[in-house]
Structures are given as C-alpha cells and as structure tokens.
Design an enzyme around this catalytic site. Sequence first.
Site, PDB file in Angstrom:
ATOM      1  CD  GLU A   1      11.712  17.241  46.198  1.00  0.00           C
ATOM      2  OE1 GLU A   1      10.846  17.030  47.073  1.00  0.00           O
ATOM      3  OE2 GLU A   1      11.801  16.548  45.181  1.00  0.00           O
TER       4      GLU A   1
ATOM      5  CE1 TYR B   1       2.618  24.212  57.213  1.00  0.00           C
ATOM      6  CE2 TYR B   1       1.385  23.773  55.215  1.00  0.00           C
ATOM      7  CZ  TYR B   1       1.618  23.532  56.552  1.00  0.00           C
ATOM      8  OH  TYR B   1       0.856  22.624  57.220  1.00  0.00           O
TER       9      TYR B   1
ATOM     10  CE1 TYR C   1      10.872  13.284  49.986  1.00  0.00           C
ATOM     11  CE2 TYR C   1      10.721  15.676  50.084  1.00  0.00           C
ATOM     12  CZ  TYR C   1      10.633  14.509  49.370  1.00  0.00           C
ATOM     13  OH  TYR C   1      10.334  14.527  48.053  1.00  0.00           O
TER      14      TYR C   1
ATOM     15  CG  ASP D   1       7.072  11.370  50.482  1.00  0.00           C
ATOM     16  OD1 ASP D   1       7.230  10.134  50.469  1.00  0.00           O
ATOM     17  OD2 ASP D   1       6.415  11.964  49.618  1.00  0.00           O
TER      18      ASP D   1
END
Length: 234
Positions: free
Chosen positions: A48, A93, A139, A157
């Site tokens: 995830e 990220y 989420y 999402d």
Amino acid sequence: MATALSALRLDPQRIRTFGSKLRAWYRRNARDLPWRHTRDPYAILVSELMLQQTQVSRVLDYWTRFLTRFPTLHALADAKERQVLDAWAGLGYYARARNLHKLSRAVVREGPRAWGDDTGPLLPAEPAKLRRLPGIGAYTAGAVATFAFERRASLVDTNVARVLTRVFAPRLQPKRSRDQKRIWAIAEATLPRTGKATWTHNQALMELGALVCTARVKRCDACPVRMVCRSSDA
DNA sequence: AATCCGGGGCT
DNA sequence: AGCCCAGGATT
C-alpha cells in the site's frame, strides 16, 4: 444511517445491484497481483505504501525485492535507515520509506500492548489505530484493515472516489476536499455487511477504476455497473 | 486549503 | 506539455 442514505439519495436496491455486479465482475476480470494472495499485514502495508501515487507495474519488482530483503517488521526494525532507503531507491516519495522504517521500530518496541491486545498481531486491525502510525493516512488505514485483516472498513483513493462519484453522485468533485467527506459517506453506505465480502468489494472498486472507469478514456461499454450508473445513462 | 514530495507512463 | 498514478505530512 438512514438519514445519511436519504441525504445522499442512495437507493438500497441500487446499492445491492451495484455491489453484486461489481464483485462478480472482479472475480472474472481482476489482475493477478501478488499482494492479493497474502493476508500478511506487513506485506500488505508495504504494498500500500509503495502504491501511493505510483503505478502497479513499477511497484511489482520493488515489492518482491523489498520483502526478500526485509521479510518481517522485526527484520525491518533491525535495519539501518540507509539500507531501507537503498531498497526504495528509484521509487520516489522517500518519506514513505522513512515512515515505514520508523513505524517498524515503533511497533516492535511497543508491541501489541500499545493496541491493548497482548496476543494480537504487531499491527492493529482497526483503522483508527492504524491511522496513528507514521505514513498511514485515512486510505491506507482502511486498506490494511480490509486487505490484511478482512475487516469491514471503507477506503477511498483516487480510483474509488472516481468510481463512486460517477456512479452515485456525478455532481461531486473528488478534488474538492469538501466533497471528499461525502464520498467517504457513500463508500461506507455501499459497503457489504461482512469483512470477507468487503475485501472483494474494495479490491473491485479500485480494479474497476484502474481498468474500466479510468480517469481519461472511460470504457463504459465494458462496465459491469453501467445499468445503475448515473453518469452512463445519458 | 494549498504545497510539497519523484519518477515514469499516457494522451 | 500537461495530466495522472492504491496519499500523507506539513504549513
């Protein structure tokens, strides 16, 4: 709940049809993704986090390699942050990797006692408790609760937001934060009763958004729920 | 509520 | 060239 449904003008019959058609479609058309074969909360969590704003095709190899390198939360907690970032290199990220590492050390140090369950798994099963961990937002909390623990929890999402607005509330705009609350309410109101069905339901919502009800070129001709969709009956 | 965070794919 | 992708933290 009845007020929520009527405020949203959601017809129960419509909801049932939507859910059963959606899940039936999923069983026949879902992609065979590796994280759908496991219920290991840690493996699910890694998937995830990697999938946040990142395409499935690019996550596949990273996920497999990461779990080979760090097979458990304990193994991850024992690693240096540098090693974790190396395994993440190229995905982008990088705060996700740092948060995951911090999270592993937090739950290994505090243990399940932190969630009020000495004998339970390292990660909590309730969205509200998952939500407190670094890197886990609304989420991801819902995703781990349903996909790992098969809890009846909603999740929204970009895929789910797009599908639910098109089907049930075409006037809502998912990018507006005010409308986000209403979309979560629709997600909750359209959830099946049991956790097992919820697992399939939530996977199917995202799969439909990824394969059929896509952002740019919709494939309404191939959509299993077009007969109950407010955007396709034009 | 708006910005930032990475990199690759699609139109 | 611009938008999108299994978002979340920070300001």
